[in-house]
Write an enzyme that holds these catalytic residues in place. Sequence first.
Site, PDB file in Angstrom:
ATOM      1  N   GLU A   1      -7.935  -6.014   5.135  1.00 13.03           N
ATOM      2  CA  GLU A   1      -7.872  -5.595   3.735  1.00 13.03           C
ATOM      3  C   GLU A   1      -6.678  -6.216   3.012  1.00 13.03           C
ATOM      4  OE1 GLU A   1      -8.778  -1.576   5.486  1.00 13.03           O
ATOM      5  OE2 GLU A   1      -9.229  -1.150   3.393  1.00 13.03           O
TER       6      GLU A   1
ATOM      7  N   ARG B   1     -13.584  14.250   8.510  1.00 12.78           N
ATOM      8  CA  ARG B   1     -14.370  14.555   7.300  1.00 12.78           C
ATOM      9  C   ARG B   1     -15.835  14.749   7.675  1.00 12.78           C
ATOM     10  NH1 ARG B   1     -12.495   9.555   3.786  1.00 12.78           N
ATOM     11  NH2 ARG B   1     -10.660   9.352   5.088  1.00 12.78           N
TER      12      ARG B   1
ATOM     13  N   ARG C   1      -2.546  -2.155  -3.457  1.00 15.20           N
ATOM     14  CA  ARG C   1      -3.787  -1.408  -3.233  1.00 15.20           C
ATOM     15  C   ARG C   1      -3.787  -0.190  -4.155  1.00 15.20           C
ATOM     16  NH1 ARG C   1      -5.322   2.963   1.127  1.00 15.20           N
ATOM     17  NH2 ARG C   1      -7.535   3.051   0.691  1.00 15.20           N
TER      18      ARG C   1
ATOM     19  N   HIS D   1     -13.413   1.888   0.299  1.00 16.67           N
ATOM     20  CA  HIS D   1     -13.325   0.824   1.322  1.00 16.67           C
ATOM     21  C   HIS D   1     -13.866  -0.507   0.784  1.00 16.67           C
ATOM     22  CE1 HIS D   1     -13.736   3.900   4.872  1.00 16.67           C
ATOM     23  NE2 HIS D   1     -12.454   3.626   4.653  1.00 16.67           N
TER      24      HIS D   1
ATOM     25  N   ASN E   1       0.875  -1.172   0.000  1.00 16.74           N
ATOM     26  CA  ASN E   1       0.000   0.000   0.000  1.00 16.74           C
ATOM     27  C   ASN E   1       0.914   1.225   0.000  1.00 16.74           C
ATOM     28  OD1 ASN E   1      -1.836   2.002   0.451  1.00 16.74           O
ATOM     29  ND2 ASN E   1      -2.757   1.074   2.287  1.00 16.74           N
TER      30      ASN E   1
END
Length: 407
Positions: free
Chosen positions: A390, A247, A97, A186, A12
Amino acid sequence: MSAKNEVVLVLNSGSSSLKFQIYRMAGEETLLAKGLVERIGLKEPVFNMKRQDGRSIEESPQIHDHLDAIKLVSAKLTDPDIGVLASLSEVTVIGHRVVHGGETFHDAAVVTDEVIKAIQDCIPLAPLHNPPNLTGIEACRAAFPGVPNVAVFDTAFHHSMPPSSYLYAIPYEYYKDYGIRKYGFHGTSHKYVAEATAKYLRHDLSNLRLITCHLGNGSSITAIDRGKVVDTSMGMTPLPGLIMGTRCGDIDPAVVLYLMRQGMSVEDINKLLNKKSGLLGVAGIGSGDMRDVIEAEEKGNEQASRALCMFVQRLISYIGSYYTILHGAHALVFTGGIGENSSYIRARVVKKLAELGCQLDETKNQVSGKPAIVSDDRSTLKAIVMPTNEELMIARDTVRVLREARS
Ligand code: ADP
């Protein structure tokens, strides 16, 4: 090569960081080691690696770019003392990723020059993420000649959404000409927990209707009908939907216009909504970390309490909406740092879902970071904790698409 013998390096790549995990996919899918290179190209870079047996190292070498970082990871993975591989040739495939696959990628893809070009074409949709993801891929092509690379997209799992979910109610040509639509993010996490939940419940995913809540620093919720996403809360960008650490989630889009008319720059508004809002902005305690907000509420901080009420209310309104879209659901799945670990937030959410047939079991809900059913036995909508993974999902998708490409 059979899937059993695959050794997958999962990467990643961020703008100045590189997270890695290495899996042997035989039998139990073993994580051999994982680690992180931080501050790439900056002062005092940091490298750390932890092996499956708990041994770890941390160093501060010179790392100028991602190629340096990959070379360092390769050297450490084969280091006679701390390494976990006898030779780099054991690495059979590298899974990356990649944040945005736009409308092009409905699944992971074996990297070719055309795939690189298509990921580049998605850069306008993810200007901060796709470029470093590509840098990681290019570095691996240089450092591991002959080893295939696979790109696994955060957006891909959501491709099954119908137009009624992914279109925005603006003139259609904005979708056709600019690709303005909901993509969702996601996806790798939602896919992993959906599959893991089906396994945990000993059901076939193709028989289940699930609502999966990924609640971390970034949060999103997804309605999954028999393995296919029908709606998700993030949009063209990861800004809308649930209230997050920093956020704002859903707001009236005219707020942006109003602020622009007040003279705020695009960059300042971007920072306001992405970095200064959410729990951080509402609680006003200088942190958007859920643990800090809960602690402030416990100490009587009213703003922190308000932030938590808003967080829970937004989540519940999405759960209600998705329950309806799905014509009822079998399970509500909690994952991500908050979903997996906060019995307090789970309790506040589930206690509001009695009308959906979901009742909390206070004792079972004390679980943290482990799969568990936390609703009581009478519940027709089960509440479930399912830790996400993940990287393992990326490793699985990587092996699968490589096998499909070779067959
Ligand atoms: P990211 O989205 O960066 O991967 P994580 O999934 O690790 O983040 O989630 C981080 C969030 O999880 C933070 O808000 C943190 O406070 C929260 N969290 C972790 N443990 C707990 C806990 N025991 N109680 C409440 N919140 C928690």
